[in-house]
Each structure stands twice: as structure tokens, then as C-alpha cells.
Design an enzyme around this catalytic site. Structure first.
Site, PDB file in Angstrom:
ATOM      1  N   CYS A 112       0.816  -1.222   0.000  1.00 43.83           N
ATOM      2  CA  CYS A 112       0.000   0.000   0.000  1.00 43.83           C
ATOM      3  C   CYS A 112       0.849   1.271   0.000  1.00 43.83           C
ATOM      4  O   CYS A 112       0.339   2.351  -0.306  1.00 43.83           O
ATOM      5  CB  CYS A 112      -0.943   0.014   1.189  1.00 43.83           C
ATOM      6  SG  CYS A 112      -2.071  -1.368   1.210  1.00 43.83           S
ATOM      7  N   HIS A 251      -3.149   7.388   3.142  1.00 42.33           N
ATOM      8  CA  HIS A 251      -3.574   6.139   2.504  1.00 42.33           C
ATOM      9  C   HIS A 251      -4.976   5.795   3.020  1.00 42.33           C
ATOM     10  O   HIS A 251      -5.219   5.808   4.228  1.00 42.33           O
ATOM     11  CB  HIS A 251      -2.583   5.034   2.842  1.00 42.33           C
ATOM     12  CG  HIS A 251      -3.065   3.667   2.497  1.00 42.33           C
ATOM     13  ND1 HIS A 251      -3.612   3.363   1.273  1.00 42.33           N
ATOM     14  CD2 HIS A 251      -3.097   2.512   3.230  1.00 42.33           C
ATOM     15  CE1 HIS A 251      -3.952   2.082   1.255  1.00 42.33           C
ATOM     16  NE2 HIS A 251      -3.659   1.553   2.423  1.00 42.33           N
ATOM     17  N   ASN A 281     -10.069   0.115   0.224  1.00 45.51           N
ATOM     18  CA  ASN A 281      -8.610   0.224   0.223  1.00 45.51           C
ATOM     19  C   ASN A 281      -8.083  -0.247  -1.144  1.00 45.51           C
ATOM     20  O   ASN A 281      -8.106  -1.444  -1.438  1.00 45.51           O
ATOM     21  CB  ASN A 281      -8.058  -0.647   1.360  1.00 45.51           C
ATOM     22  CG  ASN A 281      -6.546  -0.599   1.449  1.00 45.51           C
ATOM     23  OD1 ASN A 281      -5.866  -0.118   0.546  1.00 45.51           O
ATOM     24  ND2 ASN A 281      -6.023  -1.116   2.544  1.00 45.51           N
TER      25      ASN A 281
HETATM   26  N1  ACO Z   1     -18.478  -9.117   9.127  1.00 52.81           N
HETATM   27  C1  ACO Z   1     -18.941  -9.497  10.333  1.00 52.81           C
HETATM   28  N2  ACO Z   1     -18.132  -9.927  11.317  1.00 52.81           N
HETATM   29  C2  ACO Z   1     -16.820  -9.991  11.046  1.00 52.81           C
HETATM   30  C3  ACO Z   1     -16.289  -9.619   9.805  1.00 52.81           C
HETATM   31  C4  ACO Z   1     -17.179  -9.181   8.819  1.00 52.81           C
HETATM   32  N3  ACO Z   1     -16.753  -8.802   7.598  1.00 52.81           N
HETATM   33  N4  ACO Z   1     -14.949  -9.782   9.847  1.00 52.81           N
HETATM   34  C5  ACO Z   1     -14.649 -10.233  11.071  1.00 52.81           C
HETATM   35  N5  ACO Z   1     -15.794 -10.374  11.786  1.00 52.81           N
HETATM   36  C6  ACO Z   1     -15.938 -10.830  13.162  1.00 52.81           C
HETATM   37  C7  ACO Z   1     -14.759 -11.671  13.618  1.00 52.81           C
HETATM   38  O1  ACO Z   1     -14.879 -12.995  13.196  1.00 52.81           O
HETATM   39  C8  ACO Z   1     -14.846 -11.519  15.112  1.00 52.81           C
HETATM   40  O2  ACO Z   1     -15.828 -12.390  15.586  1.00 52.81           O
HETATM   41  P1  ACO Z   1     -15.619 -13.207  16.961  1.00 52.81           P
HETATM   42  O3  ACO Z   1     -15.489 -12.127  18.004  1.00 52.81           O
HETATM   43  O4  ACO Z   1     -16.846 -14.019  17.049  1.00 52.81           O
HETATM   44  O5  ACO Z   1     -14.347 -13.957  16.756  1.00 52.81           O
HETATM   45  C9  ACO Z   1     -15.380 -10.096  15.300  1.00 52.81           C
HETATM   46  O6  ACO Z   1     -15.976  -9.726  14.045  1.00 52.81           O
HETATM   47  C10 ACO Z   1     -14.307  -9.106  15.641  1.00 52.81           C
HETATM   48  O7  ACO Z   1     -13.204  -9.329  14.766  1.00 52.81           O
HETATM   49  P2  ACO Z   1     -11.950  -8.434  14.809  1.00 52.81           P
HETATM   50  O8  ACO Z   1     -10.995  -8.863  13.731  1.00 52.81           O
HETATM   51  O9  ACO Z   1     -11.425  -8.354  16.184  1.00 52.81           O
HETATM   52  O10 ACO Z   1     -12.606  -7.018  14.398  1.00 52.81           O
HETATM   53  P3  ACO Z   1     -11.981  -5.611  14.421  1.00 52.81           P
HETATM   54  O11 ACO Z   1     -12.828  -4.710  15.233  1.00 52.81           O
HETATM   55  O12 ACO Z   1     -10.525  -5.620  14.708  1.00 52.81           O
HETATM   56  O13 ACO Z   1     -12.161  -5.153  12.902  1.00 52.81           O
HETATM   57  C11 ACO Z   1     -10.824  -4.967  10.901  1.00 52.81           C
HETATM   58  C12 ACO Z   1     -11.551  -5.912  11.872  1.00 52.81           C
HETATM   59  C13 ACO Z   1     -11.860  -4.074  10.250  1.00 52.81           C
HETATM   60  C14 ACO Z   1     -10.135  -5.806   9.856  1.00 52.81           C
HETATM   61  C15 ACO Z   1      -9.812  -4.120  11.706  1.00 52.81           C
HETATM   62  O14 ACO Z   1      -8.981  -4.925  12.496  1.00 52.81           O
HETATM   63  C16 ACO Z   1      -8.950  -3.291  10.800  1.00 52.81           C
HETATM   64  O15 ACO Z   1      -9.403  -2.359  10.194  1.00 52.81           O
HETATM   65  N6  ACO Z   1      -7.656  -3.593  10.686  1.00 52.81           N
HETATM   66  C17 ACO Z   1      -6.779  -2.922   9.779  1.00 52.81           C
HETATM   67  C18 ACO Z   1      -6.685  -3.770   8.558  1.00 52.81           C
HETATM   68  C19 ACO Z   1      -6.378  -3.007   7.305  1.00 52.81           C
HETATM   69  O16 ACO Z   1      -6.706  -1.864   7.124  1.00 52.81           O
HETATM   70  N7  ACO Z   1      -5.745  -3.730   6.395  1.00 52.81           N
HETATM   71  C20 ACO Z   1      -5.491  -3.229   5.106  1.00 52.81           C
HETATM   72  C21 ACO Z   1      -4.116  -3.447   4.675  1.00 52.81           C
HETATM   73  S1  ACO Z   1      -2.956  -2.502   5.584  1.00 52.81           S
HETATM   74  C22 ACO Z   1      -3.305  -0.965   5.217  1.00 52.81           C
HETATM   75  O17 ACO Z   1      -3.673  -0.656   4.132  1.00 52.81           O
HETATM   76  C23 ACO Z   1      -3.131   0.017   6.294  1.00 52.81           C
END
Ligand code: ACO
Length: 324
Positions: A112, A251, A281
Site C-alpha cells: 500500500c 492512505h 482500500n
Molecule cells: N463481518 C462481520 N463480522 C466480522 C467480519 C465481517 N466482515 N470480519 C470479522 N468479523 C468478526 C470476527 O470474526 C470476530 O468475531 P468473533 O469475536 O466471534 O471472533 C469479530 O468480528 C471481531 O473481529 P476483529 O478482527 O477483532 O474485528 P476488528 O474490530 O478488529 O475489525 C478490521 C476488523 C476491520 C479488519 C480491523 O482490524 C482493521 O481495520 N484492521 C486494519 C486492517 C487493514 O486496514 N488492512 C489493510 C491493509 S494494511 C493498510 O492498508 C493500512
């Protein structure tokens, strides 16, 4: 001063994939995606919308704005990790499509952060080879590298491309400086395997396929801290106060990452350009797409101080200051 951005362009695929569409693919909801990421919809490539084709369209628009002909370009740098072939480079395909016969061309993979890293390479090249013109492009079709059964990742990404034409000028305008960083020890928090190896000895154990895998929470934490640190490093180096920034283009990964970053930096939120709700993204495409939108919407006027920052797989991250 440095490389001046003469023109910008962007290209998004036609097809939209909304959160409601994703509800039909995986167990998720519009409410969950919107509240966790700020994304409402994203664009997904169809036929004829490969990374080089999106990149070429973006480049044509940037060239038109810059009033520069393709055969006046000396170098094309393309940031991508989702080209349809590993070889030739995406940049060579763009060169062919544009008919940029004079240009040499190569790709940069910094996930990214690719566009910022490519922009820095272009700026450094022009400081030596004054009088040349170059094209820097960020383009991705991450829809081709997404596990559409994995709700942790498939909701995040979209396809798209952006481009900028650069030329060195002895003026107050241009790229001021960059602070760029990598930490390969953290590779396993965000990664994508290559295609399976033809050499059994080099086969990666447990290669699940050629798509993105991620520890979302860890990525989130590092992204905020790393972009904040890179920005502070750059501002300190250049003796610039955050209040002096006229526009920040981060970004576009996730609205929650951006809100945290904005609070920690103490920059006014009105000064931060956001379009993640529309495109998700788009990885290396994200900054040049946002830059082009900001430029065409009149958010930048001559003399403005622009701050750009990124974070991605590697990990790679950084920040760049541009005097518009
Ligand atoms: N829909 C519904 N529920 C979901 C989904 C979904 N799409 N995805 C995950 N869940 C569930 C999980 O299974 C988990 O369930 P559980 O508690 O029963 O196990 C629950 O939601 C919480 O999951 P987490 O992963 O802890 O959720 P979080 O609040 O951290 O959000 C997310 C996840 C959105 C991916 C967040 O961690 C994030 O934004 N991370 C950054 C990732 C990113 O931006 N990556 C891109 C590449 S790097 C960059 O460009 C910066």
C-alpha cells in the site's frame, strides 16, 4: 526545489460492489463493515480493466492535464502488487499502451506504500536527471488477489489506479522531502503468497493460495503508530509545524485508522481528504486516486503544503511533503 506534479489522473473500474452485495457472499452486514471500516462500496475490475489498463487510463488523464505527450516521458514507475503477469512488469505494459517509446519502465512493490515509494524514487531521479519527465502510477486489481470467502479481508479492498506526471523545476514548488521506512520482521502480519512453486523444494509449506492474509488488529495498531511516527519525523526534519499543513492525503485504508491518526497528530479533520467510503482500500492506487480527486475538486491551490502518508504490507510506511 524538487519534482513538481504537473498533472494527475485516476481511473476506477465501472462495476461497484456494495456492502449489500457482500452480504450475499459472506456472513457480514452493511452495518458491521461501515462501522468497522467506513467503507460503503468499492469498485471491482471487469474484462479489460487489468492493472495496466487502469494505470494507462489514469496516466492518459494525468498527461492531458500536464499537457505532456506520452513520447515526451523518459521514465515510467508503476507501484503495484497485482499485475496480471509477474514478467514483463506492469510498467512495460503501460509503456506499450501509451506509446511512450522513449521511456524506460519498471515496477515497485511496497504494497500500500508503493505510490509514495515510487514518488520518492521519481523525485530522486529527477534531482539528478534534470530536464526529464516521468510518470508515477499506483494501480491495483486486488479483487484478483482476494479470498472472496474470507470476510476478514474481502470487505476491505477495491480496484483502481492513479497517476502523476513529474518534472524537476527550480522553484518553490515540488516535493520537499520524504521519510520512508520498512520492517520486514513483521511480514507475517499482512502478506500474500506468490503462485505455487514449480520447484517442490521451494514450495512454501501451507501456501493457501495467491491472496491477502492479515492479522487485522495488529495491522491496525501498527498502522496508526507508524504513520504518526513517520509524519513527526518528517515534520521535525523539515522544521514544519502540523498547523502549517494545508491538506493531508493519507492512505485510504480504514476510517477508524484515519480518525485515530488525525486525533494523535492534532490536525484539523477538515484538512484531511477522505474517499475510503467510495473505493475501499485500493492499496498502491489509494493515494494517487485521492490526490487526483483532491486536485480536480480544487482542494489544492498553488503554494499549499500537502502532507501524504501511507502504511502497508512489509511492513512499509512513510510520509511525504509537497509544496503545491
Ligand atoms: N463481518 C462481520 N463480522 C466480522 C467480519 C465481517 N466482515 N470480519 C470479522 N468479523 C468478526 C470476527 O470474526 C470476530 O468475531 P468473533 O469475536 O466471534 O471472533 C469479530 O468480528 C471481531 O473481529 P476483529 O478482527 O477483532 O474485528 P476488528 O474490530 O478488529 O475489525 C478490521 C476488523 C476491520 C479488519 C480491523 O482490524 C482493521 O481495520 N484492521 C486494519 C486492517 C487493514 O486496514 N488492512 C489493510 C491493509 S494494511 C493498510 O492498508 C493500512
Amino acid at each position: 526545489m524538487g519534482a513538481v506534479i504537473l498533472g494527475t489522473g485516476s481511473c476506477l473500474p465501472q462495476k461497484e460492489l456494495s456492502n449489500q452485495d457482500l452480504e450475499k457472499l459472506v456472513e457480514t452486514s452493511d452495518e458491521w463493515i461501515l462501522s468497522r471500516t467506513g467503507i460503503s462500496t468499492r469498485r471491482i475490475s471487469g474484462k479489460g480493466e487489468e492493472a495496466f489498463q487502469l494505470g494507462t487510463s489514469a496516466a492518459k488523464k494525468a498527461l492531458a492535464m500536464a499537457n505532456v505527450m506520452a513520447d515526451d516521458i523518459d521514465l515510467i514507475i508503476v507501484a503495484t502488487m497485482s499485475s496480471h503477469m509477474s514478467m514483463p512488469s506492469c510498467a512495460c505494459f503501460v509503456q506499450k499502451e501509451l506509446g511512450a517509446t522513449k521511456a524506460f519502465a519498471y515496477d515497485v512493490n511496497a504494497a500500500c506504500s508503493g505510490f509514495l515509494f515510487a514518488l520518492d524514487s521519481g523525485d530522486k531521479y529527477l534531482r539528478v536527471e534534470k530536464g526529464k519527465k516521468i510518470l508515477v502510477i499506483g494501480t491495483e486489481t486486488l479483487s484478483s488477489r482476494t479470498n472472496w470467502k474470507d470476510r476478514n479481508t474481502c470487505i476491505l479492498f477495491g480496484d483502481g489506479a492513479g497517476a502523476a506526471v513529474l518534472e524537476y523545476q527550480e522553484s518553490e514548488q515540488g516535493i520537499v522531502a520524504s521519510s520512508l521506512f520498512s520492517d520486514g520482521t513483521l511480514w507475517n502480519l499482512l502478506y500474500m503468497h506468490s503462485a505455487p512453486s514449480c520447484n517442490p523444494d521451494l514450495e512454501q509449506a501451507g501456501n493457501p493460495g495467491n491472496y491477502i492474509l492479515m492479522e487485522g488488529r495488529e495491522v491496525f495498531k501498527y498502522a496508526v503508530k507508524a504513520m504518526e511516527a513517520a509524519i513527526n519525523d518528517l515534520l521535525l526534519k523539515e522544521h514544519v509545524n502540523i498547523e502549517a499543513i494545508d491538506l493531508m492525503i493519507p492512505h485510504q485504508a480504514n476510517i477508524r485508522i484515519l480518525k485515530k491518526l488525525v486525533t494523535r497528530l492534532g490536525i484539523k479533520k477538515e484538512k484531511v481528504f477522505i474517499n475510503v467510503h467510495k473505493y475501499g482500500n485500493t492499496s498502491a492506487g489509494s493515494i494517487p486516486i485521492a490526490l487526483d480527486e483532491a486536485n480536480r475538486e480544487g482542494c489544492l491551490k498553488r503554494g499549499d503544503l500537502l502532507l501524504v502518508c501511507s502504511f502497508g504490507g512489509g511492513f512499509t510506511w512513510g510520509a511525504t511533503l509537497v509544496r503545491w
